[in-house]
Write a protein that holds these residues in place. Structure first.
Motif, mmCIF file in Angstrom:
data_model
loop_
_atom_site.group_PDB
_atom_site.id
_atom_site.type_symbol
_atom_site.label_atom_id
_atom_site.label_comp_id
_atom_site.label_asym_id
_atom_site.label_seq_id
_atom_site.Cartn_x
_atom_site.Cartn_y
_atom_site.Cartn_z
ATOM 1 N N GLY A 185 100.437 124.688 -35.324
ATOM 2 C CA GLY A 185 101.056 124.951 -36.611
ATOM 3 C C GLY A 185 101.228 123.648 -37.364
ATOM 4 O O GLY A 185 100.387 122.747 -37.261
ATOM 5 N N LEU A 213 101.706 135.194 -43.208
ATOM 6 C CA LEU A 213 102.002 134.524 -41.937
ATOM 7 C C LEU A 213 102.239 135.519 -40.810
ATOM 8 O O LEU A 213 102.167 135.159 -39.637
ATOM 9 N N GLU A 220 107.830 130.553 -38.361
ATOM 10 C CA GLU A 220 106.585 129.794 -38.549
ATOM 11 C C GLU A 220 106.862 128.297 -38.606
ATOM 12 O O GLU A 220 106.175 127.495 -37.973
ATOM 13 N N ILE A 278 99.393 129.095 -42.735
ATOM 14 C CA ILE A 278 100.527 128.335 -43.251
ATOM 15 C C ILE A 278 100.068 127.246 -44.219
ATOM 16 O O ILE A 278 100.744 126.954 -45.214
#
Length: 345
Positions: A185, A213, A220, A278
C-alpha cells in the motif's frame, strides 16, 4: 505544597508497570545472541564471530512520519510498530545485511499503558517478520511537548553482512534488468500530502467506505508496510543481485538513482505493472501532477532488484513461489553526461 513528578505529569510507577506488562511479549522476538533482559541501561547482543570471516555491521534509524496521525485518529495502534520496523529493516536488507536487533523510542504526552502496549505489540510483530530481536527502547512521558493523545515513534536497527557480500550498487551494469516487488500500500511515506488532500481539501472521514478501495479509508491508510527481509535473504542464497533499492520517501524517482553508478541510467516502464487503486484515488482527489506522484509515493513498488538478464526468469519464478507479486519494470542503460539518472517511459 510539596510537588511530585507525578504532579508534573510523569508517572514513574506507571512506567515500571508498563515494562512488566510488555516483557513476555518482547521476549518472543529474542534470537540467538541476545543477552540479558529489557529494562537495563543498555541492550546486549553477542555477535558470534565464528559465523563470519569479515563481518560488517549495518545500521539504520527511521520513523513513520505523520502516518501516526491516522493511527491516533482511528485509535488503532497495533500496526504502526510494524511500519517502524519495516522502514528500518528494509533499509538495511538492501545492503545484504541480516537484521540482528532493534530498539525503539516512544514519546507520549502521558503514558497510556493500553496504547503503549498496542504499539509494542506491533513492534514485536514487525521484529518477528524481520527476524530481529527487540532488545530495548525508551518510553518517555513529555507533558508540555506532546498533547495528551499524541505520541511519536522512532526506531534503530543493526544488522550484519560479510564485507565481501555488501550490496552497494557497484556491480550494476548496462543491460541489467530491473525487477519491482509489489508494495502492500502506501507504506509510511507521503502522509502529509495524503492528509492535506483527503481531510483538509476533500473533507473525507476515516470511516468513509471508498468503493474504489473496497474498504473504509482508514483501513486502507493504516495498511502496514511490507517487510522484505525473508524474501531478499532467500534470493541472496542462490542469486547474485547487482543492486537493491527500498522504495521509500522519494519514490522510484529518487531511490533507484541512490544505487546507480554514474555511468548508468535506469529506464522505468510505467505500464509494466498495475498501480493499486489508492494511488489513482489520491491523484484524482488532489489533482496531483504525474511527476509529483512518482517523487512522493511508491506507486505500488516497495522494493527494486537489479540483476543480470540471465537470472530474471529464475528470480521471478522464485518470487512467485514466495507469494510475492513481481514485475520486470525496466532496464539499465548507458547514461549520457547530461541525462538524468532515471527516465520514465
Amino acid at each position: 505544597m510539596a510537588a511530585t513528578y507525578r504532579d508534573a505529569g510523569v508517572d514513574i510507577a506507571g512506567a515500571d508497570t508498563f515494562l512488566q506488562k510488555i516483557r513476555a511479549m518482547v521476549k518472543t522476538t529474542y534470537r540467538s545472541g541476545v543477552l540479558g533482559d529489557i529494562g537495563g541501561f543498555g541492550g546486549f547482543f553477542h555477535l558470534n564471530l565464528h559465523k563470519y570471516q569479515d563481518p560488517v555491521l549495518v545500521s539504520s534509524t527511521d520513523g513513520v512520519g505523520t502516518k501516526l496521525k491516522i493511527a491516533i485518529a482511528m485509535n488503532k495502534h497495533d500496526t504502526i510498530g510494524i511500519d517502524l520496523v519495516a522502514m528500518c529493516a528494509n533499509d538495511i536488507i538492501v545492503h545484504g545485511a541480516t537484521p540482528l536487533f532493534f530498539l525503539d523510542y516512544l514519546a507520549m504526552g502521558r503514558l497510556r499503558q493500553d496504547i503503549a502496549t498496542e504499539i509494542v505489540a506491533g513492534l514485536t510483530q514487525g521484529c518477528l517478520q524481520a527476524r530481529c530481536s527487540l532488545i530495548g527502547g525508551e518510553t518517555a512521558e513529555m507533558p508540555g511537548v506532546y498533547q495528551l493523545q499524541d505520541y511519536d515513534l522512532a526506531g534503530f536497527i543493526v544488522g550484519v553482512v560479510e564485507r565481501n557480500h555488501i550490496i552497494d550498487g557497484s556491480e550494476i551494469a548496462v543491460g541489467d534488468r530491473i525487477i519491482g516487488i509489489a508494495a502492500s500500500g502506501l507504506h509510511a511515506n507521503g502522509f502529509s500530502l495524503v492528509r492535506h488532500i483527503l481531510f483538509e481539501q476533500q473533507h473525507y472521514d476515516l470511516a468513509d467506505h471508498i468503493p474504489a478501495l473496497g474498504r473504509p479509508l482508514g483501513e486502507e491508510l493504516l495498511e502496514p508496510t511490507k517487510i522484505y527481509v525473508d524474501t531478499v535473504l532467500n534470493l541472496l542464497r542462490d542469486f547474485p543481485l547487482s543492486g537493491l533499492a527500498h522504495i521509500t520517501g522519494g519514490g522510484l524517482t529518487d531511490n533507484i538513482p541512490r544505487i546507480l553508478p554514474q555511468t548508468c541510467q535506469a529506464i522505468i516502464h510505467r505500464q509494466q505493472w498495475s498501480r493499486p487503486a489508492i494511488f489513482d484515488f489520491l491523484q484524482q482527489q488532489g489533482d496531483i501532477p504525474v511527476e509529483e506522484m512518482w517523487r512522493v509515493f511508491n506507486n505500488g513498488i516497495g522494493m527494486v532488484i537489479i540483476v543480470r538478464e540471465e537470472y530474471v526468469t529464475d528470480i521471478l519464478q522464485r518470487l512467485h513461489a514466495l507469494k510475492e507479486t513481481a514485475y520486470v519494470i525496466g532496464e539499465v542503460a548507458a547514461r549520457k553526461s547530461a541525462a538524468p539518472p532515471l527516465l520514465y517511459r
